[in-house]
Design a protein around this motif. Structure first.
Motif, PDB file in Angstrom:
ATOM      1  N   ARG A   1      62.747  17.665 -71.978  1.00  0.00           N
ATOM      2  CA  ARG A   1      62.228  17.762 -73.337  1.00  0.00           C
ATOM      3  C   ARG A   1      60.840  17.151 -73.443  1.00  0.00           C
ATOM      4  O   ARG A   1      59.951  17.708 -74.097  1.00  0.00           O
ATOM      5  CB  ARG A   1      63.190  17.088 -74.316  1.00  0.00           C
ATOM      6  N   GLU A   2      60.632  16.023 -72.807  1.00  0.00           N
ATOM      7  CA  GLU A   2      59.324  15.385 -72.881  1.00  0.00           C
ATOM      8  C   GLU A   2      58.245  16.248 -72.244  1.00  0.00           C
ATOM      9  O   GLU A   2      57.162  16.432 -72.814  1.00  0.00           O
ATOM     10  CB  GLU A   2      59.358  14.014 -72.210  1.00  0.00           C
TER      11      GLU A   2
ATOM     12  N   GLU B   1      64.595  25.651 -77.336  1.00  0.00           N
ATOM     13  CA  GLU B   1      64.524  24.788 -78.513  1.00  0.00           C
ATOM     14  C   GLU B   1      63.166  24.115 -78.659  1.00  0.00           C
ATOM     15  O   GLU B   1      62.694  23.900 -79.773  1.00  0.00           O
ATOM     16  CB  GLU B   1      65.616  23.708 -78.414  1.00  0.00           C
ATOM     17  N   THR B   2      62.540  23.770 -77.541  1.00  0.00           N
ATOM     18  CA  THR B   2      61.313  22.975 -77.593  1.00  0.00           C
ATOM     19  C   THR B   2      60.065  23.834 -77.625  1.00  0.00           C
ATOM     20  O   THR B   2      59.105  23.517 -78.330  1.00  0.00           O
ATOM     21  CB  THR B   2      61.263  22.006 -76.390  1.00  0.00           C
ATOM     22  N   ASP B   3      60.049  24.903 -76.856  1.00  0.00           N
ATOM     23  CA  ASP B   3      58.878  25.787 -76.821  1.00  0.00           C
ATOM     24  C   ASP B   3      59.313  27.216 -76.545  1.00  0.00           C
ATOM     25  O   ASP B   3      59.215  27.705 -75.413  1.00  0.00           O
ATOM     26  CB  ASP B   3      57.868  25.332 -75.770  1.00  0.00           C
TER      27      ASP B   3
ATOM     28  N   GLY C   1      57.463  19.608 -74.092  1.00  0.00           N
ATOM     29  CA  GLY C   1      56.627  19.314 -75.244  1.00  0.00           C
ATOM     30  C   GLY C   1      55.220  18.895 -74.864  1.00  0.00           C
ATOM     31  O   GLY C   1      54.247  19.300 -75.501  1.00  0.00           O
TER      32      GLY C   1
ATOM     33  N   VAL D   1      66.687  23.853 -73.426  1.00  0.00           N
ATOM     34  CA  VAL D   1      65.574  22.963 -73.758  1.00  0.00           C
ATOM     35  C   VAL D   1      64.304  23.764 -74.019  1.00  0.00           C
ATOM     36  O   VAL D   1      63.570  23.513 -74.989  1.00  0.00           O
ATOM     37  CB  VAL D   1      65.361  21.932 -72.635  1.00  0.00           C
TER      38      VAL D   1
ATOM     39  N   ARG E   1      56.010  12.598 -81.453  1.00  0.00           N
ATOM     40  CA  ARG E   1      55.850  13.780 -80.608  1.00  0.00           C
ATOM     41  C   ARG E   1      55.236  14.894 -81.432  1.00  0.00           C
ATOM     42  O   ARG E   1      55.615  15.105 -82.592  1.00  0.00           O
ATOM     43  CB  ARG E   1      57.190  14.237 -80.037  1.00  0.00           C
TER      44      ARG E   1
ATOM     45  N   THR F   1      54.388  19.021 -80.909  1.00  0.00           N
ATOM     46  CA  THR F   1      54.517  20.216 -80.070  1.00  0.00           C
ATOM     47  C   THR F   1      53.922  21.399 -80.816  1.00  0.00           C
ATOM     48  O   THR F   1      54.533  21.910 -81.762  1.00  0.00           O
ATOM     49  CB  THR F   1      55.984  20.499 -79.724  1.00  0.00           C
TER      50      THR F   1
END
Length: 830
Positions: free
Chosen positions: A414-415, A468-470, A418, A465, A204, A206
């Protein structure tokens, strides 16, 4: 470097069991991958087009059947350590078997799945070519079966529709909506491939893109997967952004690393109308001494986007701020462009989004009952300068928070956060559509009796999410949502609001009763274009309540609401053609009333998002572009309503004002010409008022008494002209106005490129003149919608795709309110 083998050809589709619905049991059909069961059955001639007449009912069995896709993987020779079978999307509940070995099962349409098939590859290689390859089977269980199984596990939850869509992670609107058919799909709806790799791969990437003090910064968060042999090898990750290149070592055993790159003074990405849309190549390469192992490539844009939710004297703001500039969002809601979404390709996305841009739209809201669209959609938005408001996929229902759904939802979120992070067009993540509102107002709370319903997703999981992810993008818990339970979820003074009381219960003039901070949904229905209805329906005669028309009206009491909306303004239409025209007029009038009012209150109101841009099949709906891709008159009206400069007459507590909306970066100066005009065109009074509207502001001119028609006059109107822009204000409703019998001349001229110029010259007042070009020929288009002319004025309409132009044919396709009102009155509403 990793090797990739797409698995496109050689697929078959088989219906197991008893052949429900009349299909031959066990029969094999050629299958398209990507694709779905419905499109394969259509291609094989096994079913009639479910979009036509009432064929939808005849296709209902498909969603309740189990389906099997099969192919054979040839023996592949590779020196790589690892082979993976990768499905980018399976719709929805599937078991995957390779060579008789069960690889795994899926239950989520909105995420990808990867299976290690190294041992299978090695076994096939050992068996040799004579073995004939390895059978691959993807067996789909009916989405109904899975939804009903989960419902039995977690218990009933309230829902706005009768189908069990909230118990399965699947496109909700495939179960039907108030604008869509019930066509529950199954299939391999995204690409499938074999990936062969060694040592490690990029699991992955990001890229978090920010701009600080004029410097662009890309923080690429990289996750790796290693083979057993590659577990202890040191690696390097190289990041290239434009011409800037940086490298970061990955210690032996590590599977995560962050790589930073800076770009001095990057060209900023802007929404269209505010600036250009420069894009930079971004490339991440995984390197081992001696060569490249894997590569990830996207395009990114440098910009900042924040959400201003400051409290003020009006409540709580909801304003998107791009590169430090507050934006009035000129938006439209987006639903899947086809209820069979595998038929939507990159070219179709671009056609639809280009239409949006050409109508002045600068924000697309991807609605939560559909899908996370393909990268083709977001790529086009990046290039065209369309901001994207992306819903997480929850709509109009209480969603259980127990397993097996919760872990699927977190993985899905999450997928996709990202996956979409590289796109500069993506401006906002939104937790859900109408579920917080539903809990408070739709009798859910008592029915739930303490059961979970999704609040933990919207106010907890999804916010976490995104953070944390973006963390470069804002998150909002829902639409509508006031920001906290301290206020009603649909309180127009706080956050986002949905305005549906107007369509459902009252007149569109009631839009003027409030000034929401941001109107994320509102709209008014109208039927599709005449040629679309005639293609889709064989009703003879075609009437408002003929069987096909009623079937292609999915809203609760939709025709009743259309009729009541017309009755407030017009006599009962004399015939179907008049009804068809007047419902289009009413849709335009309703949306115009809302947008003009709300734009005139910028910056208190910071955006309008019309429900909706598009349709997923031929249907009476709120769309501006119908299911056959034909623009309705509303589409052309959006060009005026969403133009950078807008002139509108608005009631204020002290009387009428002319509001001059300037959404450009330059001063707008000029002279407004105000006229009180008699129905015969005579100018009874004229006043000229100079004005200046500063950039991104609204200037208001109080209208002098001498230009105001009497409040009950059916023989006078007000016009306000600023340069080429003009608006008209009629003091009474159409059925009370003394319209003259319409008279006009029509001239036709053919241009060298084949376009036809249709010029209409008015001899009387002509209100909302419309050339319905598709009545000339189904493929014919016109570049204008409703136009009001005073006596002596002309308008030229450019028509394309008309092979046999004539003035008489053009005149027969012209409609205006004058004729509709007079015919309705004369016929007593036949």
């Amino acid at each position: 470097m990793k090797d990739v083998t797409p698995l496109v050809d050689g697929w078959t589709l088989r219906l197991p069991g008893d052949g429900d619905g009349g299909a031959t049991p066990g029969r094999r059909l050629k299958a398209a991958v990507p694709g779905c069961v419905h499109t394969d059955l259509l291609a094989a001639g096994e079913i009639a087009d479910p979009f036509l007449d009432r064929n939808e009912h005849e296709a209902a069995w498909i969603g309740r059947a189990d389906w099997t896709y099969e192919t054979v993987l040839p023996a592949l020779t590779t020196t790589h350590e690892r082979s993976d079978l990768v499905f980018d999307g399976l719709d929805t509940v599937a078991e995957i078997t390779l060579g008789g070995r069960r690889l795994g099962a899926t239950r989520n349409m909105h995420r990808s799945h990867r299976f290690d098939v190294t041992a299978d590859r090695e076994a096939a290689a050992a068996a040799g070519p004579a073995a004939g390859g390895t059978p691959l089977t993807v067996a789909f269980t009916s989405a109904y079966t899975e939804a009903e199984r989960v419902r039995a596990l977690v218990g009933e939850r309230p829902n706005s529709y009768p189908e069990p869509f909230q118990y399965i992670r699947k496109m909700a609107c495939s179960f039907g909506w108030d604008w869509g058919p019930t066509l529950v799909t199954a299939g391999i709806w995204k690409p499938v491939r074999l990936e062969h790799w060694s040592t490690a791969r990029l699991a992955r990437v990001t890229p978090l893109v920010t701009v600080t003090d004029g410097t662009g910064r890309v923080e690429a968060r990289v996750e790796l997967e290693r083979t057993a042999a590659g577990a202890d090898r040191p690696l390097t990750v190289r990041l290239r952004v434009g011409e800037a290149v940086t490298e970061t070592p990955v210690p032996a055993g590590a599977d995560r690393v962050t790589v930073l790159a800076e770009v001095a003074a990057p060209d900023l990405w802007w929404p269209h109308g505010y600036g250009e849309q420069p894009l930079y190549d971004c490339e991440v390469t995984l390197v081992e001494q001696g060569g490249d192992l894997d590569r990830w490539q996207r395009r990114i844009g440098f910009r900042t986007v924040t959400l201003d939710t400051s409290p003020d004297e009006h409540g709580t703001a909801f304003t998107l701020v791009v590169n430090g500039t507050p934006v009035f969002a000129r938006g439209v809601n987006w639903i899947p462009d086809d209820v069979l979404p595998t038929r939507v390709d990159a070219a179709r996305y671009r056609r639809r989004l280009r239409q949006a841009v050409d109508a002045g739209v600068d924000l697309i809201r991807v609605w939560g009952g559909g899908i996370y669209e393909s990268d083709d959609f977001y790529d086009a938005c990046d290039e065209l300068g369309l901001l994207v408001w992306q819903d997480f996929l929850f709509a109009c229902a209480a969603y259980p928070e127990e397993q097996p759904l919760r872990s699927e939802i977190e993985a899905e979120a999450r997928e996709n956060v990202g996956r979409l992070a590289p796109h500069p067009s993506l401006a906002l993540w939104n937790g859900n559509n109408e579920n917080l509102w539903g809990f408070r107002d739709w009798d859910w709370e008592d029915a739930l009796a303490g059961d979970s319903w999704g609040e933990g997703y919207y106010l907890g999981l999804l916010a976490r999410v995104v953070a944390e992810t973006d963390p470069t993008r804002p998150y909002w818990a829902g639409s509508p949502w006031s920001g906290s339970w301290d206020h009603h979820p649909n309180d127009p003074r706080h956050g986002t609001a949905h305005s549906w009381e107007v369509w459902n219960r009252v007149d569109y003039t009631d839009y003027r009763d409030s000034v929401p901070r941001f109107v994320a949904e509102f709209g008014w229905q109208a039927p599709p274009a005449y040629a679309t209805a005639r293609r889709a329906l064989s009703d003879d005669p075609l009437t408002t309540d003929s069987p096909g028309m009623l079937h292609h009206q999915k809203a609760e009491d939709g025709n009743g609401k259309l009729a009541r909306g017309l009755a407030r303004h017009f006599p009962v239409p004399a015939d179907f053609d008049t009804w068809h025209y007047l419902t289009q007029v009413n849709q335009v009038r309703a949306v115009a009333t809302g947008i003009e009012h709300w734009r005139s209150h910028w910056p208190v109101c910071a955006g309008t998002v019309v429900w909706q841009l598009n349709d997923c099949w031929p249907v009476t709906s709120w769309a501006a572009i119908d299911g056959d891709e034909r623009p309705k008159p509303l589409y052309h009206e959006l060009k005026r309503l969403y133009a950078d400069r807008l002139v509108t007459v608005q009631p204020r507590p002290g009387g009428l004002v002319a509001a001059l909306v300037n959404q450009t970066a330059q001063d707008w100066t000029g002279t407004a010409v105000l006229c009180r005009v008699a129905v015969d065109g005579a100018v009874l009074a004229e006043v000229r008022l100079p004005f200046t509207a500063a950039p991104r502001t609204v200037a208001e001119l109080v209208l002098p008494p001498e230009v105001l028609p009497a409040a009950d006059s059916g023989k006078e109107l007000l016009t306000v002209r600023v340069g080429e822009l003009r608006t008209c204000w009629f003091p009474v409703r159409d059925k009370d106005f003394d319209y003259p019998e319409p008279r006009w001349d029509v001239a036709v001229a053919v241009h060298p490129d084949g376009a036809v110029a249709v010029t209409v010259t008015a001899h009387t007042l002509l209100r909302d003149l419309l050339l319905q070009a598709d009545r000339l020929a189904p493929a014919t288009t016109a570049d204008r919608g409703l136009t009001t002319l005073l006596p002596g004025e002309s308008v030229t309409i450019t028509v394309r795709g008309w092979d046999h132009p004539s003035p008489d044919a053009a005149a027969a396709a012209l409609f205006c309110v004058n004729a509709a009102v007079r015919d309705g009155e004369a016929g007593g509403g036949r």
